[in-house]
Scaffold this motif. Structure first.
Motif, PDB file in Angstrom:
ATOM      1  N   ALA A   9       2.778  -5.432  -5.260  1.00 36.79           N
ATOM      2  CA  ALA A   9       2.145  -6.609  -4.578  1.00 36.79           C
ATOM      3  C   ALA A   9       2.380  -7.873  -5.202  1.00 36.79           C
ATOM      4  O   ALA A   9       2.298  -9.093  -4.592  1.00 36.79           O
ATOM      5  CB  ALA A   9       0.614  -6.629  -4.470  1.00 36.79           C
ATOM      6  N   GLU A  34     -10.314  -5.032  -6.850  1.00 33.56           N
ATOM      7  CA  GLU A  34     -10.102  -6.016  -7.351  1.00 33.56           C
ATOM      8  C   GLU A  34     -10.972  -7.057  -7.863  1.00 33.56           C
ATOM      9  O   GLU A  34     -10.923  -7.695  -8.908  1.00 33.56           O
ATOM     10  CB  GLU A  34      -8.887  -6.889  -6.500  1.00 33.56           C
ATOM     11  CG  GLU A  34      -7.753  -5.869  -6.024  1.00 33.56           C
ATOM     12  CD  GLU A  34      -7.037  -5.424  -7.197  1.00 33.56           C
ATOM     13  OE1 GLU A  34      -6.898  -6.259  -8.218  1.00 33.56           O
ATOM     14  OE2 GLU A  34      -6.329  -4.358  -7.014  1.00 33.56           O
ATOM     15  N   ARG A  88      -4.403  -7.193  -3.192  1.00 34.82           N
ATOM     16  CA  ARG A  88      -3.869  -6.597  -4.342  1.00 34.82           C
ATOM     17  C   ARG A  88      -2.827  -7.660  -5.096  1.00 34.82           C
ATOM     18  O   ARG A  88      -2.434  -7.474  -6.148  1.00 34.82           O
ATOM     19  CB  ARG A  88      -2.857  -5.469  -3.372  1.00 34.82           C
ATOM     20  CG  ARG A  88      -3.813  -4.268  -3.021  1.00 34.82           C
ATOM     21  CD  ARG A  88      -4.612  -3.578  -4.089  1.00 34.82           C
ATOM     22  NE  ARG A  88      -5.270  -2.571  -3.482  1.00 34.82           N
ATOM     23  CZ  ARG A  88      -6.259  -1.643  -3.992  1.00 34.82           C
ATOM     24  NH1 ARG A  88      -6.621  -2.327  -5.317  1.00 34.82           N
ATOM     25  NH2 ARG A  88      -6.871  -0.749  -3.564  1.00 34.82           N
ATOM     26  N   GLU A 146      -6.362  -6.936   2.425  1.00 35.85           N
ATOM     27  CA  GLU A 146      -6.016  -6.086   1.311  1.00 35.85           C
ATOM     28  C   GLU A 146      -4.745  -6.447   0.454  1.00 35.85           C
ATOM     29  O   GLU A 146      -4.687  -6.194  -0.693  1.00 35.85           O
ATOM     30  CB  GLU A 146      -5.629  -4.551   2.046  1.00 35.85           C
ATOM     31  CG  GLU A 146      -5.035  -3.523   1.238  1.00 35.85           C
ATOM     32  CD  GLU A 146      -4.803  -2.236   1.737  1.00 35.85           C
ATOM     33  OE1 GLU A 146      -4.616  -1.267   1.187  1.00 35.85           O
ATOM     34  OE2 GLU A 146      -4.932  -1.962   2.954  1.00 35.85           O
ATOM     35  N   ARG A 178       0.686  -1.336   0.064  1.00 35.16           N
ATOM     36  CA  ARG A 178      -0.032  -0.181   0.099  1.00 35.16           C
ATOM     37  C   ARG A 178       0.706   1.210  -0.098  1.00 35.16           C
ATOM     38  O   ARG A 178       0.473   2.250  -0.539  1.00 35.16           O
ATOM     39  CB  ARG A 178      -0.916  -0.026   1.264  1.00 35.16           C
ATOM     40  CG  ARG A 178      -1.931   1.248   1.175  1.00 35.16           C
ATOM     41  CD  ARG A 178      -2.482   1.817   2.270  1.00 35.16           C
ATOM     42  NE  ARG A 178      -3.323   0.962   3.163  1.00 35.16           N
ATOM     43  CZ  ARG A 178      -3.933   1.095   4.219  1.00 35.16           C
ATOM     44  NH1 ARG A 178      -3.770   2.273   4.721  1.00 35.16           N
ATOM     45  NH2 ARG A 178      -4.865   0.033   4.742  1.00 35.16           N
ATOM     46  N   ALA A 198     -10.091  -2.063  -1.537  1.00 36.05           N
ATOM     47  CA  ALA A 198      -9.205  -2.814  -2.387  1.00 36.05           C
ATOM     48  C   ALA A 198      -9.829  -3.880  -2.647  1.00 36.05           C
ATOM     49  O   ALA A 198      -9.760  -4.320  -3.938  1.00 36.05           O
ATOM     50  CB  ALA A 198      -8.009  -3.170  -1.401  1.00 36.05           C
TER      51      ALA A 198
END
Length: 608
Positions: free
Chosen positions: A489, A600, A543, A539, A483, A596
């Motif tokens: 990621a 996604e 990601r 999260e 982040r 997030a």
């Protein structure tokens, strides 16, 4: 009143300067005034005998079902009693106090009504001022009003029922019966010591306050830009973060309570009613990401004032935490006369960690300022640039780290990560806004931090980033790496770190922040899984492209919320919530995880 209702069997009401916890049996067992960090008026959550409370109870000769809920999109809490004799409700609320002026009077309203049948209620009011340390006198104004007065504060009680003074002469009780359609009102007002009961409340004034409170929260929430899959939980988290923000200064606190244990019977019992640079910065970012920009601007002003205050006695430009008005004095003491929640002593007032060095706070502060559309004004930029110049000279040293360990300073990887963030955001701001800065120095130090993290913070044997440079222990705070933009990621070094965390720190989607046995932190005992880390894990999974795993972990985590959608700090071995409540860390991480995951999932669903 039940002795020690579970931590998570509570809702919170507040006026943006104070907050009270109301248990699921309609007992106010925590309220400090005139500020979040002021001495308590009710604190039976920490000692059922000495702490004080205000309870509304009904005749329990028959089986009664109790349900507690919020009016949708508000901070108005309803406790509903259902039984063979009828259905009744207690609506608790505090009208928000907006503006820059701290109020010396704070009003908590309890509206009691019967929907069906006939119910008999008992109202018990037993204040115990200053955490039960201050004595008080009780005076009746008339049959429907009383004043409890102590050397530290006063509490005014108004009720439509007749008040009776208990035999001890310090508490009151009111018994009354309502039938369907009838309403009783209770108004509790905190005031300075010696203050007289001035303007009396009426049915019309209480109803008007209720309408204003409902309208305030529903209007405020309309600002939110979130339109995702988990709107109810995100909205409740946003309202909770707002409730934990002190309106006169814009300073968010970490939690509404103090002394609630991370382990039943353990010593990890801290006072969280203060403003941490780290927690506040992340809270404000979460609100801003939902579209609430006023909160970001207010906190930026508070933070600028802290930077301009001249630093601490130890030479650091910032202290890790302050009182809501910016006062840095947070001397820690033990309240030995209180037994603690379920006998979890010591009960600590103040916080000795305020004197710790935690270098990561400069990264969170810089990130919050960067998210808040830059640094306002030339003076503000000069102070910020001076802070970054200081960091360039002082970043390479051990500290106590994000978890405020009391086992000695280390070269924590997370602290280095956030130092990198501070330089990175400062360089971006200077470049984007054309501000004067020693960019060559800042870039040099940023790159040096990066190299140090990669070379010393990554364990090639474990294929994972570790807690600090002299250990093999993992640390879930590093879930923030993607982040913060330190790496992608999908970077192999990061995915292997996540795999290691999953093997060692994850238990059925719940995440421990670290292993205290493998990395002693100077305290006895253990702790539960850390709710913020569980949401950071969601999260990070999302990601990294592990979307279905992330969704499962997120929705599993939501099942641990309490009956009104609130979280404490941790989840214990039996699934119970532990630690101070409600916890800003948890709710800000929930918001970020939901956003997030929505992004996604949308991306995955739009891809053939």
């Amino acid at each position: 009143m039940n002795e020690y209702p579970p931590i998570d069997e509570h809702g919170i009401v507040g006026d943006l300067q104070t907050a009270a916890l109301v248990s699921s049996d309609a007992t106010i067992d925590w309220w400090c005034a005139p500020r979040f960090d002021a001495p308590s008026v009710f604190a039976s959550l920490l000692d059922s005998e000495k702490g004080g409370y205000c309870a509304v109870a009904i005749d329990t000769s028959h089986t009664v079902t109790v349900r507690q809920l919020y009016l949708p999109d508000t901070a108005i809490l309803l406790t509903r009693f259902s039984g063979p004799d009828g259905v009744g409700e207690v609506a608790d609320f505090m009208e928000p106090l907006v503006g820059d002026a701290p109020a010396d009077r704070h009003r908590l309203v309890r509206v009691i009504r019967v929907v069906r049948g006939t119910l008999t209620f008992t109202l018990s009011c037993r204040p115990r001022f200053d955490y039960g340390r201050a004595t008080h006198t009780l005076g009746l104004v008339d049959d429907h009003a009383a004043v409890f007065d102590s050397p530290v504060a006063a509490l005014h009680l108004e009720t439509s029922a007749q008040i009776t003074v208990r035999a001890d002469g310090t508490d009151t009780v009111s018994d009354f019966t309502l039938t369907a359609g009838e309403v009783a009102g209770v108004v509790l007002t905190t005031a300075p010591p010696g203050a007289e009961l001035s303007e009396r409340s009426t049915y019309d004034s209480v109803r008007a306050a209720f309408d204003r409170c409902r309208r305030y929260w529903q209007t405020w929430l309309r600002t939110s830009t979130y339109r995702g899959r988990w709107r109810d939980m995100v909205n409740r988290s946003a309202i909770t973060l707002k409730l934990l923000t002190y309106a006169p200064t814009g300073a968010p606190i970490a939690a509404a309570t103090m002394g609630l244990p991370e382990q039943i019977g353990g010593e990890r019992n801290w006072d969280y009613r203060y403003t941490w640079i780290r927690d506040a910065s992340l809270s404000v970012r979460a609100l801003r990401d939902l579209g609430f920009t006023e909160e970001a601007h207010a906190f930026r002003r508070w933070l600028r004032d802290r930077v301009g205050a001249g630093g601490t006695a130890s030479g650091e430009p910032l202290q890790i935490m302050y009182r809501v008005d910016g006062d840095p004095k947070l001397t820690e003491e033990t309240l030995d006369h209180l037994s603690g929640y379920r006998d979890s002593a010591p009960v600590r007032l103040g916080n000795g960690a305020a004197d710790q060095i935690q270098l990561d706070i400069y990264g969170e502060a810089a990130d919050a300022l960067a998210q808040a559309t830059g640094i306002a004004g030339i003076t503000g930029w000069k102070m910020f640039a001076g802070l970054v110049d200081w960091l360039a000279d002082n970043w390479d040293r051990p500290d106590e780290g994000i978890w405020e360990t009391r086992g000695g300073r280390q070269n924590f990887t997370f602290s280095r990560l956030m130092t990198w963030v501070a330089f990175d955001r400062a360089i971006r701001l200077a470049t984007d806004e054309g501000r004067p800065a020693d960019l060559i120095r800042w870039r040099t130090e940023r790159d040096a931090v990066f190299e140090q993290i990669v070379e010393r913070g990554y364990d090639t044997e474990r294929q994972a980033f570790v807690q600090h440079f002299d250990t093999h222990v993992l640390d879930a705070s590093l879930l923030l790496m993607p982040r913060m933009g330190f790496l992608a990621a999908s970077d192999p070094m990061w995915t292997s770190t996540m795999d290691a965390m999953e093997r060692e720190l994850v238990s059925d989607s719940l995440v421990y922040r670290y292993d205290p046995e493998a990395s002693p932190d100077g305290l006895r005992g253990t702790e539960g899984t850390f709710n913020m880390c569980s949401f950071l894990y969601v999260e990070a999974l999302a990601r990294a492209g592990r979307v279905q795993q992330a969704r499962y972990a997120f929705e599993k985590m939501l099942t641990y919320a309490n009956h009104v959608g609130l979280f404490a700090e941790e989840i214990g071995p039996s699934g119970e919530q532990l630690g101070n409540f409600p916890q800003a860390f948890t709710h800000l991480a929930l918001i970020a995880a939901a956003q997030a995951l929505d992004e996604e999932l949308d991306r995955a669903e739009s891809t053939p």
